[in-house]
Design a protein around this motif. Structure first.
Motif, PDB file in Angstrom:
ATOM      1  N   TYR A   1      21.869  78.358  23.517  1.00 24.17           N
ATOM      2  CA  TYR A   1      23.452  78.806  23.468  1.00 24.17           C
ATOM      3  C   TYR A   1      24.480  77.745  23.129  1.00 24.17           C
ATOM      4  CZ  TYR A   1      23.551  77.924  28.442  1.00 24.17           C
ATOM      5  OH  TYR A   1      23.544  77.558  29.856  1.00 24.17           O
ATOM      6  N   THR A   2      25.216  77.768  22.392  1.00 22.06           N
ATOM      7  CA  THR A   2      25.921  76.513  22.012  1.00 22.06           C
ATOM      8  C   THR A   2      27.387  76.631  22.689  1.00 22.06           C
ATOM      9  OG1 THR A   2      26.720  77.799  19.962  1.00 22.06           O
ATOM     10  CG2 THR A   2      24.657  76.329  19.879  1.00 22.06           C
ATOM     11  N   ALA A   3      27.696  77.614  23.342  1.00 17.87           N
ATOM     12  CA  ALA A   3      29.000  77.631  24.023  1.00 17.87           C
ATOM     13  C   ALA A   3      28.946  78.098  25.459  1.00 17.87           C
ATOM     14  CB  ALA A   3      29.954  78.653  23.634  1.00 17.87           C
ATOM     15  N   PRO A   4      29.546  77.286  26.662  1.00 16.39           N
ATOM     16  CA  PRO A   4      29.162  77.503  28.038  1.00 16.39           C
ATOM     17  C   PRO A   4      29.274  79.114  28.277  1.00 16.39           C
ATOM     18  CG  PRO A   4      30.664  75.670  27.769  1.00 16.39           C
ATOM     19  CD  PRO A   4      30.451  76.508  26.207  1.00 16.39           C
ATOM     20  N   GLN A   5      29.989  79.852  27.873  1.00 16.92           N
ATOM     21  CA  GLN A   5      30.188  81.178  28.388  1.00 16.92           C
ATOM     22  C   GLN A   5      29.391  82.151  27.446  1.00 16.92           C
ATOM     23  OE1 GLN A   5      32.114  79.499  26.359  1.00 16.92           O
ATOM     24  NE2 GLN A   5      32.927  80.639  24.925  1.00 16.92           N
ATOM     25  N   GLU A   6      28.506  81.729  26.510  1.00 17.52           N
ATOM     26  CA  GLU A   6      28.009  82.506  25.782  1.00 17.52           C
ATOM     27  C   GLU A   6      26.844  83.302  26.249  1.00 17.52           C
ATOM     28  OE1 GLU A   6      25.028  82.125  21.735  1.00 17.52           O
ATOM     29  OE2 GLU A   6      26.273  80.185  22.233  1.00 17.52           O
ATOM     30  N   PHE A   7      26.049  82.715  27.033  1.00 19.38           N
ATOM     31  CA  PHE A   7      24.943  83.399  27.758  1.00 19.38           C
ATOM     32  C   PHE A   7      25.251  84.352  28.755  1.00 19.38           C
ATOM     33  CE2 PHE A   7      21.012  83.736  30.583  1.00 19.38           C
ATOM     34  CZ  PHE A   7      20.626  84.479  29.723  1.00 19.38           C
ATOM     35  N   PHE A   8      26.503  84.196  29.565  1.00 25.07           N
ATOM     36  CA  PHE A   8      27.152  84.979  30.408  1.00 25.07           C
ATOM     37  C   PHE A   8      27.746  86.167  29.371  1.00 25.07           C
ATOM     38  CE2 PHE A   8      31.217  86.540  32.337  1.00 25.07           C
ATOM     39  CZ  PHE A   8      30.698  86.923  33.727  1.00 25.07           C
ATOM     40  N   PHE A   9      28.565  86.090  28.722  1.00 27.32           N
ATOM     41  CA  PHE A   9      28.911  87.198  27.749  1.00 27.32           C
ATOM     42  C   PHE A   9      27.746  87.934  27.285  1.00 27.32           C
ATOM     43  CE2 PHE A   9      32.890  84.789  27.770  1.00 27.32           C
ATOM     44  CZ  PHE A   9      33.675  85.691  28.245  1.00 27.32           C
ATOM     45  N   THR A  10      26.603  87.195  26.833  1.00 25.88           N
ATOM     46  CA  THR A  10      25.402  88.025  26.488  1.00 25.88           C
ATOM     47  C   THR A  10      24.909  88.942  27.404  1.00 25.88           C
ATOM     48  OG1 THR A  10      25.085  86.168  24.917  1.00 25.88           O
ATOM     49  CG2 THR A  10      23.162  87.914  25.378  1.00 25.88           C
ATOM     50  N   GLN A  11      24.888  88.530  28.602  1.00 26.38           N
ATOM     51  CA  GLN A  11      24.415  89.391  29.782  1.00 26.38           C
ATOM     52  C   GLN A  11      25.367  90.386  29.901  1.00 26.38           C
ATOM     53  OE1 GLN A  11      22.817  86.962  33.230  1.00 26.38           O
ATOM     54  NE2 GLN A  11      23.420  85.284  32.197  1.00 26.38           N
ATOM     55  N   LEU A  12      26.504  90.342  29.848  1.00 29.90           N
ATOM     56  CA  LEU A  12      27.499  91.377  29.734  1.00 29.90           C
ATOM     57  C   LEU A  12      27.102  92.438  28.863  1.00 29.90           C
ATOM     58  CD1 LEU A  12      30.736  89.921  30.626  1.00 29.90           C
ATOM     59  CD2 LEU A  12      29.629  90.955  32.025  1.00 29.90           C
TER      60      LEU A  12
END
Length: 283
Positions: free
Chosen positions: A71-82
């Motif tokens: 993941y290339t953005a800090p928040q990307e994996f968090f929003f993916t989990q959402l």
């Protein structure tokens, strides 16, 4: 609660709105609870969705360590989990949402309409799961294998090109495929409902078959990623489901014909009985 237990007495508009609000609150509550549960297991669910990619890696005869995501953005994996949690919540909460919808609509239906509606309410999620299973066990591994085979090994004459999938893009791909196939697999349900409601006829489906084939490829091109394998993989099941819809429509029309014949025979028998009674009375 059975269909006979549902109150079908007329209600004023305000009571319908109150009932609709209650049904929506229950549906949202079910979705929210399912979302919390799925978010708690979001990483496990994502790892479950990655399994088809691992199969593709094995099919391509690559090292299993190749099945890595970035993941290339800090928040990307968090929003993916959402998104994973929302996706799972929709699946878990669907039976409750569908039951609330049915209980809201059922009072406005006759008993025979309720009996006809219930099988389709059961068939719809089953067909959706069949479409999702096709995506998970066959279509996604096949598509990812196709993409993995496009990698280029580095040498003096060519630049190395390797696939480094992002968590968000992979999730978007598999969710798009699941929803596309799930919606397409509703075709027999929708056409059967229209035929049962006498809005559509089987002969019309037969006459429009060639247009339906073209439309299947057009819809597949819109709903799937821009590669020929995805489009063909969705178009072919759509055409097969169209043929199944025609067969199901013929069965419905055949059953309707038998019901009309039985009603006419019953009506004729009643007329004969009444006429004989009147003759006996006159005698």
């Amino acid at each position: 609660m059975t269909a006979e237990d549902i109150d079908d007495k007329p209600q004023p508009l305000i009571e319908h709105l109150v009932e609709l609000r209650a049904r929506l609150i229950k549906s949202l509550a079910a979705f929210f609870v399912a979302f919390l549960v799925c978010f708690f297991f979001a990483r496990d669910l994502f790892n479950l969705l990655v399994i088809p990619y691992k199969w593709a890696v094995l099919w391509a005869h690559m090292d299993v360590k190749k099945a890595e995501f970035i993941y290339t953005a800090p928040q990307e994996f968090f929003f993916t989990q959402l998104k994973v949690a929302m996706f799972g919540a929709m699946v878990l909460a669907f039976p409750i949402i569908a039951s609330q919808l049915y209980r809201f609509v059922a009072p406005g239906l006759y008993k025979n309409e309720r009996a006809a509606f219930l099988p389709f309410l059961i068939a719809s999620p089953v067909l959706f799961l069949l479409g999702a299973a096709l995506v998970y066990f066959f279509f996604t591994p096949m598509v990812m294998w196709f993409f993995l085979r496009m990698e280029v090994s580095g040498s003096e004459s060519q630049v190395a090109v390797q696939l480094m999938p992002k968590v968000s893009e992979y999730l978007s791909l598999i969710m798009t495929l699941v929803f596309s196939f799930g919606l397409v697999f509703q075709l027999p349900v929708v056409t059967s409902l229209l035929i049962r409601a006498d809005i559509l006829r089987t002969q019309t489906l037969v006459e429009k078959r060639k247009y339906a084939i073209v439309l299947a490829f057009v819809v597949a091109a819109v709903l799937t990623p821009p590669d020929p394998m995805s489009q063909i993989g969705l178009a072919l099941p759509t055409i097969l489901l169209y043929e199944i819809a025609i067969y199901a429509g013929r069965l419905i029309e055949k059953g309707r014909g038998k019901e009309k014949a039985a009603e006419e025979e019953q009506a004729t028998g009643q007329e004969v009985a009444s006429s004989s009674e009147s003759e006996n009375g006159g005698a």
